[in-house]
Enzyme design. Structure first.
Site, PDB file in Angstrom:
ATOM      1  N   ASP B 490       0.858  -1.183   0.000  1.00  0.00           N
ATOM      2  CA  ASP B 490       0.000   0.000   0.000  1.00  0.00           C
ATOM      3  C   ASP B 490       0.899   1.240   0.000  1.00  0.00           C
ATOM      4  OD1 ASP B 490      -2.241   1.566   0.222  1.00  0.00           O
ATOM      5  OD2 ASP B 490      -2.740   0.991   2.260  1.00  0.00           O
ATOM      6  N   GLU B 493       2.546   5.214  -3.849  1.00  0.00           N
ATOM      7  CA  GLU B 493       2.463   6.239  -4.913  1.00  0.00           C
ATOM      8  C   GLU B 493       3.781   6.976  -5.102  1.00  0.00           C
ATOM      9  OE1 GLU B 493       0.320   5.877  -2.389  1.00  0.00           O
ATOM     10  OE2 GLU B 493      -1.230   4.837  -3.532  1.00  0.00           O
ATOM     11  N   ASP B 565      -9.442   4.070  -1.374  1.00  0.00           N
ATOM     12  CA  ASP B 565     -10.312   4.365  -0.238  1.00  0.00           C
ATOM     13  C   ASP B 565     -11.644   4.968  -0.675  1.00  0.00           C
ATOM     14  OD1 ASP B 565      -8.165   3.415   1.074  1.00  0.00           O
ATOM     15  OD2 ASP B 565      -7.439   5.349   1.786  1.00  0.00           O
TER      16      ASP B 565
END
Lengths: 450, 881
Positions: B490, B493, B565
């Site tokens: 996760d 980015e 999300d």
């Protein structure tokens, strides 16, 4: 199939068989346990996973037989917990573990029996304590009741005394007036004090929170709201000084007492005026006695004939009765409250504290449950609310409600499950929902005879 | 979303400059004199090798030229690759690589694409290349490239003269009065500085270095792709809005129907219209914006990137499916997933401890709901230090994983790239300098994320890989010796809480001295690829499963993705479908959205509908925020729990279909969940349709609105469509109303297909391994076909031929299975449901030279061939009498 059920799987003379739940459906006997579901009730496949909802029989030789549901049959998993003989899987995959499991079970059983035995011994003692405590409560209650009855009787007698004279009425009125004022004043004062205290507490809390935020917030993270709040707080703490740095200022009651003094002086003047009025000597002496009594100089007369004295005495009795009644009610409440099976929790007047994970937990059985962090700060998870006892399974659950409110969440609460153990100990705390705790403790009070 | 955190085009130097450039040129119309032309004298051609080199001249204000290197390659698996780089570039910067970044293709493509030969002709206006059915015309002035297929022009590059490569020049050169470097149509906004409030520190050592180009899809009616955006499947005209932005960011509480950038990016777009289809693959790792202008005759696009070379691959074919397959040959297809990962995943931030994990597992079993994987979010670690466990909560992870393994369950743990400072892992990263470096390259960059102050491992660094391998080696702290542990990557980015746009500053330095700016969009891929590599080394024969939030073209080769999300609201349920479909149009089908919304608490109707929709996502996972209440399907109570159980069990029943579709994808790049436009590209009615789709032979129309008990479904042809639940038939091209009360999942088998299922409930997919198959024959004009692939579901043995691939064909009175590849397995077919009213009395089964009879059981609208029992791994024939 279990030996008892074997019979129902006998085909008729034509080699046919009827579904158990739907006798109108007839299938050939070779379709029984052929791993294809023919009967709507699944009765043709007691030994395979073909039909939904069926139960597979495990003989479990050397231990006790068991049934496992269809979906565990032939799925490659040895479900030894129910099928210790491994018969739920193809031959060879799951060798029988019945013998060793039986032995382990026996051993486990013995161990458990020993714990239960010891636990029950302790529980007996607890039960005795409960008995003693209840007896004492009952005794105290009895004492209280007689004392109250006595006082009430006296009160009753006093109320029979004749009515006031005009003068007495005036004097009583002055005092009543005075008393009422003083009472009101005192109530106001104490209300203000507690209000102030609460505000100070809350301010202290807020300042602590802001202080933490100010120290620990991510200085680089671009959240203008947080940055602005932190800056405002910094200014506040510089200008106002933090709560904790200040002396706790005592509440100033000077004004209140000055007022009271003034009232008393006025009353005195009024009294003097009354005294100087012409009246019978009897009255004078009574009045003197009353004044003395009021000033606490003279002892109260053994026998009261004056109504003023009677009123005084009545007030005294009422004052005396108040705490007695309160005590009585409290003790009665304690006697009537739900302390679980055999009132066993009445004996649990201590607290138990254990570390679970990163927190300490403190459980005071009939009072509260707290979570204590490494700095020693306690958060109340809940106040004791009630006990739930499942008689059939001997399961005790304590419910704690109305704990501290969670940020962005509900008010904390907890359910405490009690299992049998020799000593009191918190053994597990989980938080399955945010701020809803599930606690497991062991204690002798969780032990039962089978 | 907090809009002030993210740059709009007008706040972004390179985007603003190029939009300005385009507007100025558009204003001048035909008057405009392009500055770019091909220098014919420089032409170098290698016919056999498939290469053409030429100098592309960029004319400056004084009539001098900046030479650019134009490189065309005719490709075997696609059509054409066009690259443009600066010839001379010597910025006086020592700690940063002076070249334009030219390595994005190494990540975007599975290997260097193979070239093919061409023939050519040259005249004074153009160079023409001929190869197979293709023709490429390179117009010399103004520079323009047209791709023709079957003599039909399909794609045009630089038709509008928006091509712009900001060549290297110094600040002084640029700011000088009468500067030769800045054309009147150009803007100088934020060329050497960044005025956006959160990125003012950006050093921009090379000044302006953007690259932009316009591409016209001639004849296209719709374009798809360029994820990730929470928008419609069919991309919208951006003339009056922000462009679609590709910049991987951690976007908090994203909104639906928006062009904001999101966690990942794939710069690939497919245009569809009429009889042809085309694809554009813009291989750049930097911040990219795409403007779209639609008209009746074409779709015009304008691609704008902050830095890097121009590297673009163009594909023209008949259908979007073929374009996608060509793309798959370049970028690589999804690796065949571990079978468990196609089952249902149960996640939550967080399951608190071992007891919780095993308790949830037990609850599923008690409720007779299958599931395959349970997930641990960041709280399982000791103080968010990755590769550690919070000891009190997870005293013995090995034991926990063994217990899960007993019922075929998998544990998936999160490992993020931010490493908390102050423990051995981050210490080593700092000491070995294998982290992302500060802008001066001196030291490892420090920023903030979940654990507070952190450093970021630089997964582009070869030594980072070796260090990572050590953390995953068998017996190491994280996964012990387990074989049922897989990974979740996760925040890659990367998400940097205190960084500009919640990400890394663009002037940070990566391995190779490349600026972060140039690799930003592909960095997330390097991170999950590093994890994949480590897991392969840990256990070379086990297919790793990795879920990534950030992705780039090529991520499909090693990972699955989810849409980040979302919220427990109906609009996010609706949005999940176009988002997942879009991933399927860009070769990354292993996609899903959190059920039933990450933020908030779904009401029970929404939750049920989300399960009925989510079961179709290729990646099927429930997940929830730490502040939301537990909502595992067993929590809701009846009848909701049963409805969710039905949905999950339908997925398990369809696992053979999903696995077969994934296998097909892994070899040919076809979508798993297919948009209507990919199935019926010539039907203009379906081009904008993104609320119904195909999964193999199944047409699905999920219910995504509250209080609905009917849906309108579009039937795209005249075949019969059989309701999967009651076998009733919908027929006739056009819209049909179908009942859809809360317990109903509208799904139909397309006539002409054979659907292969496994019907027995087991606790997990692994435990279904030996279960028999059930076939549904859904004929159209008395014929139907189907296909089945399976293997052991977890190892790489299939690469050595250990798999079964078989086709089924129904021809009225016969069903024939033809096995194309096989291995030894005793799995049988227990049931064949033929959706036909035909009178049949018995069936003869033939296999391996033997034959036997199977009974026929008639039922409503169909009949059942009872227990025919042929081995599925060997060919067979069933004759109906």
């Amino acid at each position: 199939v279990s030996p008892e059920s074997q019979a129902v799987y006998q085909p008729d003379e034509n080699g046919l068989w009827r579904c158990l739940g739907d006798p109108q459906i007839v299938i050939s006997a070779d379709k029984i346990n052929d791993d294809y579901c023919d009967c709507p009730d699944g009765s043709d496949e007691p030994g395979t996973s073909a039909c939904v909802g069926t139960q597979f029989y495990c003989a479990n030789e050397g231990f006790s037989p068991g049934y496992i549901p269809w979906f565990k049959v032939n799925d490659g998993v040895c479900d030894y917990d129910v099928c210790c003989d491994g018969s739920d899987e193809p031959e060879g995959l799951c060798p029988s573990k019945c013998a060793e499991m039986h032995a382990a079970w026996e051993k486990e059983n013995q161990k458990r029996d020993e714990i239960v035995r010891k636990g029950l011994e302790k529980k007996e003692k607890l039960a005795h304590q409960v008995f003693k405590k209840r007896s004492r409560l009952q005794h105290d209650l009895h004492q209280l009741e007689s004392k109250i009855a006595e006082l009430e009787h006296e009160l009753h007698q006093l109320s029979k005394i004749r009515t006031y004279s005009q003068e007495e009425n005036e004097i009583v009125a002055v005092f009543n007036d005075l008393t009422a004022k003083v009472e009101k004043l005192s109530e106001e004062a104490s209300a203000k004090i507690s209000q102030l205290q609460a505000q100070q507490d809350s301010l202290q809390k807020l300042e602590n929170v802001l202080d933490t935020m100010n120290k620990e917030y991510n200085h680089n993270f671009n959240d203008p709201a947080v940055k602005a709040a932190a800056q405002a707080f910094q200014e506040h703490s510089v200008n106002e000084g933090l709560q904790r740095d200040k002396e706790q200022t005592p509440i100033d009651l000077g004004d209140a007492f000055a007022g009271l003094k003034h009232e008393l002086e006025a009353a005195e003047i009024k009294l003097h005026k009354l005294v100087s009025k012409p009246a019978s000597s009897n009255y004078r002496s009574t009045f003197k006695a009353m004044v003395n009594s009021f000033l606490g100089v003279a002892r109260k007369p053994a026998e009261i004939t004056s109504l003023i004295d009677a009123e005084r005495r009545k007030n005294e009795i009422e004052d005396e009765l108040k705490p007695l009644r309160k005590d009585q009610a409290a003790k009665q409440k304690q006697l009537d409250a739900d302390y679980g099976p055999d009132n066993i929790f009445l004996a649990m007047n201590s607290c138990v504290r254990n570390k679970i994970g990163t927190y300490d937990y403190r459980l005071c059985f009939t009072d509260k449950l707290e979570q204590i962090n490494s700095n020693g700060q306690a958060t109340r998870i809940g106040r004791y609310e009630r006990v739930e006892y499942d008689k059939n399974n001997h399961q005790i659950k304590l419910i704690y409600e109305h704990g501290d409110k969670c940020w962005n969440g509900p008010v904390r609460r907890a359910e405490v499950q009690v299992v049998c153990g020799v000593d009191d100990e918190i053994i597990a705390v989980t938080e399955p929902e945010k701020c809803e705790y599930s606690v497991k403790i062991q204690s002798p009070i969780g032990c039962f005879k089978d | 979303v907090k809009p002030y955190l993210f740059k709009k085009c007008s706040e972004s130097g390179f985007c603003s400059r190029n939009r300005h450039f385009a507007e100025e040129i558009a204003k001048q119309g035909d008057e405009y004199q392009s500055r770019y032309s091909v220098d014919l004298e420089s032409l170098k051609i290698d016919h056999d090798g498939g290469h053409l080199h030429a100098t592309l001249l960029k004319m400056l204000n004084d009539g001098t030229f900046v030479p650019l290197d134009l490189h065309l390659t005719t490709l075997q698996d696609a059509n054409l690759r066009v690259q443009v780089d600066e010839v001379h570039r010597s910025p006086p910067v020592t700690h940063v690589n002076p070249k334009r970044y030219n390595e994005a293709w190494k990540y975007a493509l599975q290997s260097e694409p193979k070239a093919r030969e061409f023939t050519h002709s040259v005249d004074s206006e153009k160079i023409t290349l001929n190869y197979n059915d293709y023709v490429t015309e390179i117009q010399l002035h103004p520079f323009k490239i047209t791709l023709l297929r079957n003599n039909q022009a399909q794609l045009v590059l630089n038709e509008r003269n928006f091509f712009n490569l900001e060549h290297y020049r110094t600040r002084e050169e640029q700011s000088r009065e009468n500067s030769i470097h800045i054309a009147p149509e150009e803007s100088t906004f934020d060329s050497y500085t960044d005025s956006f409030k959160d990125s003012r520190d950006d050093k921009l050592p090379f000044g302006p270095e953007s690259v932009a180009l316009d591409v016209s899809f001639l004849g296209a009616k719709a374009v798809y792709g360029i994820p990730e955006h929470a928008d419609s499947l069919s991309l919208k005209d951006t003339s009056e809005t922000e462009p679609y932005r590709l910049y991987n960011v951690d976007i908090f509480e994203y909104e639906t129907q928006s062009k904001y950038p999101m966690y990942g990016s794939i710069p690939f777009m497919i245009g569809v219209g009429g009889e042809s289809s085309a694809g554009v693959f813009w291989i750049t790792g930097s911040d990219t914006n795409v403007d779209i202008k639609k008209s009746d005759s074409q779709v015009q696009t304008h691609w704008i990137s902050e830095s890097g070379i121009l590297d673009i691959i163009l594909i023209t074919e008949d259908t979007p499916g073929q374009v996608l397959q060509s793309y798959g040959k370049l970028s690589g297809n999804s690796v065949l997933p571990n079978l468990f990962s196609l089952g249902y995943h149960q996640s939550r931030w967080n399951y608190n401890d071992e007891e919780d994990v095993l308790g949830v597992t037990a609850k599923f079993d008690e409720s007779l709901i299958p599931f395959d994987a349970i997930w641990l979010d960041i709280e399982y670690t000791d103080d968010k230090k990755y590769f550690t466990w919070q000891k009190e909560a997870f005293p013995d992870p090995d034991r926990m994983m063994r217990k899960l393994d007993q019922t075929g369950r998998t544990l998936i743990v999160i490992i993020d790239p931010h490493l908390k400072v102050g423990y051995e892992i981050s210490d080593t990263v700092i000491q070995k300098k294998i982290g992302i470096l500060k802008s001066d390259g001196s030291d490892v960059y420090h920023g903030h994320s979940w654990p507070g102050e952190s450093v970021w491992i630089d997964s582009m660094h070869p030594d980072a890989q070796l260090f990572w391998d050590e953390q995953f080696v068998n017996g190491s702290n994280l996964l012990g010796h387990s074989t049922n542990g897989h990974l979740w990557n996760d925040m890659n980015e990367p998400s940097v809480f205190n960084g500009p746009e919640t990400s890394a500053p663009r002037d940070l330095i990566h391995y190779g001295d490349w600026e972060h700016r140039s690799v930003h969009n592909l960095w997330g891929l390097t991170y999950h690829e590093m994890t994949y590599e480590s897991l392969i080394k840990r256990n070379p024969n086990l297919r790793p499963f990795i879920l990534t939030r950030s992705f780039y073209a090529g991520s499909q080769r090693t990972s699955a993705m989810w849409t980040g999300d979302n919220s427990a609201k109906w609009e996010y349920l609706r949005e999940s479908i176009p988002m997942v479909l879009t991933m399927n149009t860009v070769g990354f089908p292993f996609a899903g959205a959190d059920l039933a919304g990450f933020f908030g608490n779904p009401d029970k109707d929404l939750q049920v509908r989300w399960y009925q929709t989510g079961l179709w996502y290729p990646f099927f996972r429930a997940h929830a925020h730490i502040d939301s209440r537990r909502h595992e399907p067993y929590v809701a109570g009846e009848p909701y729990t049963s409805y969710m159980r039905d949905a999950i069990k339908l997925r398990y029943k369809l696992l053979p279909l999903y696995y077969t579709l994934f296998q097909k994808n892994s070899v040919s790049g076809t979508p798993v969940v297919s948009p209507m436009a990919f199935e019926y590209p010539s039907d203009s009615e379906v081009l904008e349709m993104d609320n119904q789709f195909f999964v193999g032979p199944l047409l699905v129309k999920p219910v995504t609105s509250p209080d609905t008990d009917k849906v309108s479904i579009y039937i795209p042809d005249d075949k019969p469509y059989y309701d999967l639940q009651n076998y009733t038939v919908l027929q006739g091209k056009g819209y049909h109303d179908v009942d859809a009360p809360l317990d109903k999942i509208p799904v139909f088998i397309r006539g002409g297909s054979i659907l292969i299922t496994k019907e027995r409930y087991r606790r997990s997919s692994k435990l279904m391994k030996n279960d028999p198959y059930t076939l549904y024959v859904a004929p159209s004009e008395s014929a139907a076909t189907g296909e089945l692939y399976f293997d052991d579901g977890e190892t790489f043995a299939y690469q050595d031929g250990e798999f079964v691939l078989t086709t089924f064909e129904f021809t009225g009175n016969k069903i024939v299975s033809t096995v194309k590849n096989s291995y030894d397995t005793s799995i049988i077919i227990e049931k064949i449901v033929v959706l036909s009213d035909k009178e049949v009395t018995k069936a003869t089964v033939e296999q391996d030279g033997e034959s036997w009879t199977a009974e026929i059981v008639p039922q409503d609208h169909s009949f059942v061939i009872r227990n025919p029992k042929p081995l599925v791994a060997k060919s067979w024939t069933i004759t109906l009498h």
